[in-house]
Design an enzyme around this catalytic site. Structure first.
Site, PDB file in Angstrom:
ATOM      1  N   LYS A 146      -6.834   2.061  -3.050  1.00 40.17           N
ATOM      2  CA  LYS A 146      -6.546   1.303  -1.821  1.00 40.17           C
ATOM      3  C   LYS A 146      -6.796   2.167  -0.572  1.00 40.17           C
ATOM      4  O   LYS A 146      -7.418   1.732   0.392  1.00 40.17           O
ATOM      5  CB  LYS A 146      -5.097   0.809  -1.862  1.00 40.17           C
ATOM      6  CG  LYS A 146      -4.635   0.107  -0.612  1.00 40.17           C
ATOM      7  CD  LYS A 146      -5.373  -1.194  -0.365  1.00 40.17           C
ATOM      8  CE  LYS A 146      -5.095  -1.713   1.031  1.00 40.17           C
ATOM      9  NZ  LYS A 146      -5.795  -2.947   1.349  1.00 40.17           N
ATOM     10  N   CYS A 170      -3.206  -2.141   8.885  1.00 43.30           N
ATOM     11  CA  CYS A 170      -3.610  -1.373   7.699  1.00 43.30           C
ATOM     12  C   CYS A 170      -4.431  -0.127   8.008  1.00 43.30           C
ATOM     13  O   CYS A 170      -3.993   0.989   7.698  1.00 43.30           O
ATOM     14  CB  CYS A 170      -4.369  -2.268   6.738  1.00 43.30           C
ATOM     15  SG  CYS A 170      -3.322  -3.529   6.014  1.00 43.30           S
ATOM     16  N   GLU A 195      -6.736 -10.085   6.694  1.00 41.30           N
ATOM     17  CA  GLU A 195      -6.082 -11.051   7.562  1.00 41.30           C
ATOM     18  C   GLU A 195      -7.167 -11.888   8.228  1.00 41.30           C
ATOM     19  O   GLU A 195      -8.224 -11.386   8.590  1.00 41.30           O
ATOM     20  CB  GLU A 195      -5.219 -10.350   8.605  1.00 41.30           C
ATOM     21  CG  GLU A 195      -3.912  -9.868   8.008  1.00 41.30           C
ATOM     22  CD  GLU A 195      -3.034  -9.141   9.005  1.00 41.30           C
ATOM     23  OE1 GLU A 195      -3.156  -9.372  10.214  1.00 41.30           O
ATOM     24  OE2 GLU A 195      -2.207  -8.321   8.556  1.00 41.30           O
ATOM     25  N   PHE A 218      -6.199  -6.388  -1.415  1.00 45.99           N
ATOM     26  CA  PHE A 218      -7.385  -6.149  -0.582  1.00 45.99           C
ATOM     27  C   PHE A 218      -7.690  -7.320   0.356  1.00 45.99           C
ATOM     28  O   PHE A 218      -8.771  -7.378   0.928  1.00 45.99           O
ATOM     29  CB  PHE A 218      -8.605  -5.869  -1.473  1.00 45.99           C
ATOM     30  CG  PHE A 218      -8.473  -4.587  -2.250  1.00 45.99           C
ATOM     31  CD1 PHE A 218      -8.772  -3.370  -1.654  1.00 45.99           C
ATOM     32  CD2 PHE A 218      -8.015  -4.595  -3.550  1.00 45.99           C
ATOM     33  CE1 PHE A 218      -8.630  -2.180  -2.357  1.00 45.99           C
ATOM     34  CE2 PHE A 218      -7.862  -3.404  -4.272  1.00 45.99           C
ATOM     35  CZ  PHE A 218      -8.178  -2.202  -3.665  1.00 45.99           C
ATOM     36  N   LEU A 219      -6.741  -8.245   0.493  1.00 46.22           N
ATOM     37  CA  LEU A 219      -7.039  -9.399   1.351  1.00 46.22           C
ATOM     38  C   LEU A 219      -7.250  -8.958   2.796  1.00 46.22           C
ATOM     39  O   LEU A 219      -6.730  -7.930   3.228  1.00 46.22           O
ATOM     40  CB  LEU A 219      -5.926 -10.447   1.266  1.00 46.22           C
ATOM     41  CG  LEU A 219      -4.490 -10.080   1.665  1.00 46.22           C
ATOM     42  CD1 LEU A 219      -4.296 -10.014   3.150  1.00 46.22           C
ATOM     43  CD2 LEU A 219      -3.534 -11.085   1.057  1.00 46.22           C
ATOM     44  N   THR A 225       0.865  -1.188   0.000  1.00 47.53           N
ATOM     45  CA  THR A 225       0.000   0.000   0.000  1.00 47.53           C
ATOM     46  C   THR A 225       0.900   1.236   0.000  1.00 47.53           C
ATOM     47  O   THR A 225       1.653   1.450   0.949  1.00 47.53           O
ATOM     48  CB  THR A 225      -0.905  -0.010   1.240  1.00 47.53           C
ATOM     49  OG1 THR A 225      -1.651  -1.229   1.226  1.00 47.53           O
ATOM     50  CG2 THR A 225      -1.850   1.179   1.261  1.00 47.53           C
TER      51      THR A 225
HETATM   52  N1  LIG Z   1      -1.456  -7.208   6.253  1.00 50.03           N
HETATM   53  C1  LIG Z   1      -2.530  -6.937   5.525  1.00 50.03           C
HETATM   54  O1  LIG Z   1      -3.653  -7.333   5.847  1.00 50.03           O
HETATM   55  C2  LIG Z   1      -2.404  -6.112   4.273  1.00 50.03           C
HETATM   56  C3  LIG Z   1      -3.505  -6.067   3.379  1.00 50.03           C
HETATM   57  C4  LIG Z   1      -3.380  -5.306   2.236  1.00 50.03           C
HETATM   58  C5  LIG Z   1      -2.229  -4.582   1.982  1.00 50.03           C
HETATM   59  N2  LIG Z   1      -1.196  -4.616   2.876  1.00 50.03           N
HETATM   60  C6  LIG Z   1       0.005  -3.855   2.546  1.00 50.03           C
HETATM   61  O2  LIG Z   1       0.986  -4.763   2.051  1.00 50.03           O
HETATM   62  C7  LIG Z   1       2.300  -4.369   2.466  1.00 50.03           C
HETATM   63  C8  LIG Z   1       2.933  -5.494   3.267  1.00 50.03           C
HETATM   64  O3  LIG Z   1       2.159  -5.704   4.438  1.00 50.03           O
HETATM   65  P1  LIG Z   1       2.383  -6.979   5.374  1.00 50.03           P
HETATM   66  O4  LIG Z   1       1.313  -6.953   6.393  1.00 50.03           O
HETATM   67  O5  LIG Z   1       2.579  -8.181   4.513  1.00 50.03           O
HETATM   68  O6  LIG Z   1       3.781  -6.579   6.043  1.00 50.03           O
HETATM   69  P2  LIG Z   1       4.750  -7.499   6.881  1.00 50.03           P
HETATM   70  O7  LIG Z   1       5.448  -6.606   7.819  1.00 50.03           O
HETATM   71  O8  LIG Z   1       4.025  -8.700   7.394  1.00 50.03           O
HETATM   72  O9  LIG Z   1       5.783  -8.030   5.786  1.00 50.03           O
HETATM   73  C9  LIG Z   1       6.682  -7.227   5.095  1.00 50.03           C
HETATM   74  C10 LIG Z   1       7.929  -8.059   4.802  1.00 50.03           C
HETATM   75  O10 LIG Z   1       8.788  -7.330   3.934  1.00 50.03           O
HETATM   76  C11 LIG Z   1      10.118  -7.652   4.289  1.00 50.03           C
HETATM   77  N3  LIG Z   1      11.039  -6.673   3.723  1.00 50.03           N
HETATM   78  C12 LIG Z   1      11.267  -5.393   4.110  1.00 50.03           C
HETATM   79  N4  LIG Z   1      12.175  -4.819   3.309  1.00 50.03           N
HETATM   80  C13 LIG Z   1      12.523  -5.753   2.384  1.00 50.03           C
HETATM   81  C14 LIG Z   1      13.410  -5.755   1.270  1.00 50.03           C
HETATM   82  N5  LIG Z   1      14.131  -4.671   0.960  1.00 50.03           N
HETATM   83  N6  LIG Z   1      13.520  -6.874   0.545  1.00 50.03           N
HETATM   84  C15 LIG Z   1      12.798  -7.982   0.852  1.00 50.03           C
HETATM   85  N7  LIG Z   1      11.953  -8.034   1.897  1.00 50.03           N
HETATM   86  C16 LIG Z   1      11.807  -6.930   2.651  1.00 50.03           C
HETATM   87  C17 LIG Z   1      10.070  -7.680   5.807  1.00 50.03           C
HETATM   88  O11 LIG Z   1      11.173  -8.367   6.366  1.00 50.03           O
HETATM   89  C18 LIG Z   1       8.737  -8.395   6.043  1.00 50.03           C
HETATM   90  O12 LIG Z   1       8.903  -9.788   6.158  1.00 50.03           O
HETATM   91  C19 LIG Z   1       2.091  -3.086   3.268  1.00 50.03           C
HETATM   92  O13 LIG Z   1       2.251  -1.997   2.407  1.00 50.03           O
HETATM   93  C20 LIG Z   1       0.649  -3.193   3.735  1.00 50.03           C
HETATM   94  O14 LIG Z   1       0.077  -1.930   3.969  1.00 50.03           O
HETATM   95  C21 LIG Z   1      -1.263  -5.374   3.999  1.00 50.03           C
END
Ligand SMILES: NC(=O)c1ccc[n+]([C@@H]2O[C@H](COP(=O)([O-])OP(=O)(O)OC[C@H]3O[C@@H](n4cnc5c(N)ncnc54)[C@H](O)[C@@H]3O)[C@@H](O)[C@H]2O)c1
Length: 444
Positions: free
Chosen positions: A210, A266, A158, A155-156, A121
């Site tokens: 988003k 989020c 958790e 848009f998943l 996002t």
């Molecule tokens: N969690 C949700 O429900 C959700 C839903 C929709 C969108 N998002 C968006 O998706 C993105 C990720 O969210 P998340 O919850 O999966 O985050 P998260 O913190 O669970 O995972 C992010 C991962 O990225 C890794 N990372 C960081 N820098 C890196 C790099 N340079 N190279 C490789 N890996 C790297 C971290 O070590 C971590 O494992 C965010 O922007 C979030 O806003 C999350």
């Protein structure tokens, strides 16, 4: 198809595993070496229903791989999906350092055409920054290689992430050229057999979509929390009000449950980031601003209820509270911005003791607070209740819907429940002889 997913967190791991499950070969990359080692050993680092099976099956079949080697994965895969974290900066804006470091790595390593899809996002305009970062590194290497960028916000939800990815309501894609459009259409074809659409648009609109989606959902929650306060003040029942408005299809029932406010990784950060983006543009988003304020004050409102029952802040001092539920919502181990943790901190600050149980998030909370923290975390649902002055229900795990109320009553000092998620009926609580406080409904 062959692709790499960079960032193996909640979004990256689910995306990688689900894309592998339909026959693609996916390499998941993360900078967290321990996480990648665990995944290679078959240990899933997060709790997400159904995920373990999908990861293990596809890993065993060789379609899903885990590595820390980003440059190798860039070289080997034409499609690169960025799913790294975008945590909030101090001013609330999204921190793009991980996204842009991946973009620079792409520019540093690519030797042939790539399609770079941002799933994280990110604020409007990030697509341009990703493009510029790749181009800058390519130019520094004196290379002239074509590449495309696209925005594909996720848009998943958790707790239901695998199902959401496998059967999406819609897939939003921002892209600028036919090459990107065709590749993405092909990538998602197996997921839209349910006829839900892939909605193509320009990159900025996809990025804004988003934030608009999350801000709208957060608005519904804060709005209902405000109406719930009115309901309490006038002696109405918010449950009836919700039934009454939800039957209007323009309003609906989703996201109209009052409670102790939204949390998670989020909504809080995305609402803040949208606010920050608008401030930078000289725009004043009054609604978005209020949504955040109401959300924070809803937690204070709940604690006030407890204080009022025990005779003010001083009345809380020395009392023991049992908490059920720590994750920010059921069916996840994610405790980022969980309202339960905020409520607990406020009680501890007021001099109370707190003992808590959560079916899945216990270990994350232990790790978050450290061993020396005053919060006692129990492994059994009924353990926190012993000699507690009240039970507080803060996350609506299914397990809490129909507990052994006789046992609850016999363990508590007095039969008092503060329900931050409106899980029980007023009638049942009255019949069982509990003093029962919920949100937007009369105390019984
Ligand atoms: N969690 C949700 O429900 C959700 C839903 C929709 C969108 N998002 C968006 O998706 C993105 C990720 O969210 P998340 O919850 O999966 O985050 P998260 O913190 O669970 O995972 C992010 C991962 O990225 C890794 N990372 C960081 N820098 C890196 C790099 N340079 N190279 C490789 N890996 C790297 C971290 O070590 C971590 O494992 C965010 O922007 C979030 O806003 C999350």
């Amino acid at each position: 198809m062959k692709l790499a997913v960079i960032g193996t967190g909640y979004v990256g791991l689910v995306t990688g595993a689900c894309l592998a499950d339909v026959g693609n070969t996916v390499t998941c990359i993360d900078v967290d070496e321990a996480k990648i080692r665990r995944l290679q050993d078959g240990i899933i680092p997060i709790y997400e229903p159904g995920l373990e099976d999908v990861v293990k099956t596809n890993f065993a079949a060789g379609r899903l791989k885990f590595t820390t080697q980003l440059s190798g994965a860039i070289a080997e895969n034409e499609i690169l999906m960025i799913a790294v974290g975008t945590p909030p900066n101090e001013d609330g804006s999204a921190d793009l350092k991980h996204v842009l470091s991946v973009a620079r790595a792409v520019g540093d390593s690519m030797t042939e055409r790539k399609l770079v899809i941002t799933k994280s996002t990110v604020p409007v305009g990030t697509g341009d920054k990703v493009k510029a970062a790749i181009q800058e590194r390519l130019s520094a290497r004196g290379m002239n290689i074509q590449f495309s960028i696209a925005s594909n916000p996720e848009f998943l939800k958790e707790g239901a992430a695998v199902n959401d990815f496998m059967r999406p309501d819609r897939i939003v894609v921002g892209c600028m050229d036919e090459y990107a459009r065709k590749k993405i259409e092909q990538l998602y074809a197996p997921f839209i057999l349910n006829r839900h659409p892939v909605i193509f648009m320009d990159i900025r609109s996809a990025e804004l979509t988003k934030y608009a989606a999350n801000a709208m959902l957060a608005t519904k929650i804060s709005f209902m929390n405000e109406v719930a306060r009115v309901a309490e003040a006038v002696g109405a029942d918010i449950k009836s009000v919700r039934d009454g408005i939800g039957s209007d299809p323009r309003i609906g029932y989703h996201f109209t449950y009052p409670g102790v406010g939204y949390g998670g990784s989020c909504f809080p950060k995305d609402v803040k980031a949208l606010k920050q983006t608008s401030h930078e543009l000289g725009l004043d988003l009054a609604i978005v601003d209020a949504v955040e304020r109401v959300n924070m004050s809803q937690r204070a409102f709940f604690v006030k209820k407890i204080e009022s029952h025990f005779g003010g802040t001083n009345g809380i001092k020395g009392r023991k509270f049992a908490v059920w539920g720590l994750s920010f919502k059921p069916e996840t181990d994610d405790i980022r911005e969980a309202p339960a943790l905020d409520v607990i901190s406020r009680l501890l600050q007021a001099g109370a003791q707190v003992a808590a149980f959560d079916p899945i998030a216990r270990d994350n909370v232990r790790e978050h607070f450290g061993a020396a923290h005053a919060l006692q975390i129990c492994n059994d649902q009924y353990e926190p209740l012993a000699q507690a002055d009240a039970l507080l229900l803060l996350t609506e795990w299914k397990l809490f819907r129909s507990p052994d109320f006789d046992r609850v009553k016999s363990l508590l000092k007095k039969p008092v429940i503060f329900d931050g998620r409106n899980q029980y009926s007023l009638e049942q609580m009255r019949d069982l002889g509990f003093k029962y406080f919920s949100i937007g409904r009369p105390a019984v």
